[in-house]
Design a protein around this motif. Structure first.
Motif, short mmCIF file in Angstrom:
data_model
loop_
_atom_site.label_atom_id
_atom_site.label_comp_id
_atom_site.label_asym_id
_atom_site.label_seq_id
_atom_site.Cartn_x
_atom_site.Cartn_y
_atom_site.Cartn_z
N PHE A 248 -5.03 3.93 1.54
CA PHE A 248 -4.73 5.04 2.44
C PHE A 248 -5.07 4.70 3.88
O PHE A 248 -4.26 4.88 4.79
CB PHE A 248 -5.49 6.30 2.00
CG PHE A 248 -5.27 7.47 2.91
CD1 PHE A 248 -4.08 8.16 2.88
CD2 PHE A 248 -6.25 7.86 3.81
CE1 PHE A 248 -3.86 9.23 3.73
CE2 PHE A 248 -6.04 8.92 4.67
CZ PHE A 248 -4.84 9.62 4.62
N SER A 249 -6.29 4.20 4.11
CA SER A 249 -6.71 3.91 5.49
C SER A 249 -5.91 2.73 6.07
O SER A 249 -5.49 2.78 7.23
CB SER A 249 -8.21 3.64 5.56
OG SER A 249 -8.55 2.54 4.74
N TYR A 250 -5.67 1.69 5.28
CA TYR A 250 -4.90 0.55 5.79
C TYR A 250 -3.49 0.97 6.15
O TYR A 250 -2.98 0.64 7.23
CB TYR A 250 -4.85 -0.59 4.77
CG TYR A 250 -4.08 -1.77 5.30
CD1 TYR A 250 -4.69 -2.70 6.11
CD2 TYR A 250 -2.72 -1.92 5.03
CE1 TYR A 250 -3.97 -3.77 6.63
CE2 TYR A 250 -2.00 -2.97 5.54
CZ TYR A 250 -2.63 -3.89 6.34
OH TYR A 250 -1.92 -4.93 6.87
N HIS A 251 -2.83 1.71 5.26
CA HIS A 251 -1.45 2.12 5.49
C HIS A 251 -1.37 3.03 6.72
O HIS A 251 -0.44 2.91 7.53
CB HIS A 251 -0.91 2.83 4.25
CG HIS A 251 0.56 3.01 4.26
ND1 HIS A 251 1.44 2.00 3.96
CD2 HIS A 251 1.34 4.08 4.55
CE1 HIS A 251 2.68 2.44 4.05
NE2 HIS A 251 2.64 3.70 4.41
N THR A 252 -2.33 3.93 6.86
CA THR A 252 -2.33 4.84 8.00
C THR A 252 -2.53 4.09 9.31
O THR A 252 -1.75 4.25 10.26
CB THR A 252 -3.44 5.89 7.85
OG1 THR A 252 -3.22 6.62 6.63
CG2 THR A 252 -3.46 6.85 9.01
N TRP A 253 -3.56 3.26 9.40
CA TRP A 253 -3.84 2.55 10.64
C TRP A 253 -2.78 1.51 10.97
O TRP A 253 -2.46 1.30 12.14
CB TRP A 253 -5.23 1.91 10.61
CG TRP A 253 -6.29 2.94 10.72
CD1 TRP A 253 -7.15 3.32 9.74
CD2 TRP A 253 -6.59 3.76 11.84
NE1 TRP A 253 -7.97 4.33 10.20
CE2 TRP A 253 -7.65 4.61 11.50
CE3 TRP A 253 -6.06 3.86 13.13
CZ2 TRP A 253 -8.18 5.54 12.37
CZ3 TRP A 253 -6.60 4.78 14.00
CH2 TRP A 253 -7.65 5.62 13.63
N THR B 113 0.84 -1.21 0.00
CA THR B 113 0.00 0.00 0.00
C THR B 113 0.87 1.25 0.00
O THR B 113 0.50 2.26 -0.61
CB THR B 113 -0.97 0.02 1.20
OG1 THR B 113 -0.23 -0.12 2.41
CG2 THR B 113 -2.01 -1.07 1.08
N ALA C 28 -9.71 4.43 -1.24
CA ALA C 28 -9.68 4.67 0.20
C ALA C 28 -8.97 3.56 0.98
O ALA C 28 -8.34 3.83 2.01
CB ALA C 28 -11.11 4.81 0.73
N PHE C 29 -9.04 2.31 0.52
CA PHE C 29 -8.46 1.21 1.29
C PHE C 29 -6.96 1.34 1.49
O PHE C 29 -6.49 1.22 2.63
CB PHE C 29 -8.79 -0.14 0.64
CG PHE C 29 -8.10 -1.29 1.34
CD1 PHE C 29 -8.57 -1.74 2.56
CD2 PHE C 29 -6.98 -1.88 0.80
CE1 PHE C 29 -7.93 -2.78 3.22
CE2 PHE C 29 -6.33 -2.92 1.44
CZ PHE C 29 -6.81 -3.37 2.66
#
Length: 107
Positions: A95-100, A45, A92-93
């Protein structure tokens, strides 16, 4: 006088072949675990996000029209809601996966 690097490598590979050693630890040796899969996905990601941002920035510099023009072009295609939500998820996946996952790693 010492041996050359080429001679050392030849001796190394000769010894490995004689002792029937594997070339290197390979992915098939390890039992897959959740942290391993999460680490690989995190790296994937990260690469996808950096490529996406780079391509978006390059497009913003090189394309002749402004962003609203291209947004109107996409809206005029009248894509179905399933395709629109799939595209939104695909954006969105990562970005959100990498961030969390990054936050989880820091904690």
């Amino acid at each position: 006088m010492g041996t050359t690097a080429k001679e050392e490598m030849a001796r190394f590979w000769e010894k490995n072949i004689k002792s029937n050693r594997p070339l290197s630890p390979h992915v098939t040796i390890y039992k897959w675990s959740l942290p391993m899969a999460m680490s690989i996905t995190h790296r994937g990601t990260g690469v996808a996000l950096s490529l996406g941002v780079s391509l978006f920035g390059l497009a913003a510099l090189l394309l002749p029209e402004q962003f609203p023009h291209y947004l109107a072009m996409v809206k005029s295609l009248s894509l179905g809601p399933a395709l629109i939500y799939s595209a939104k998820f695909a954006l969105a996946f990562p970005f959100s996966y990498h961030t969390w996952n990054g936050i989880r790693h820091l904690v």
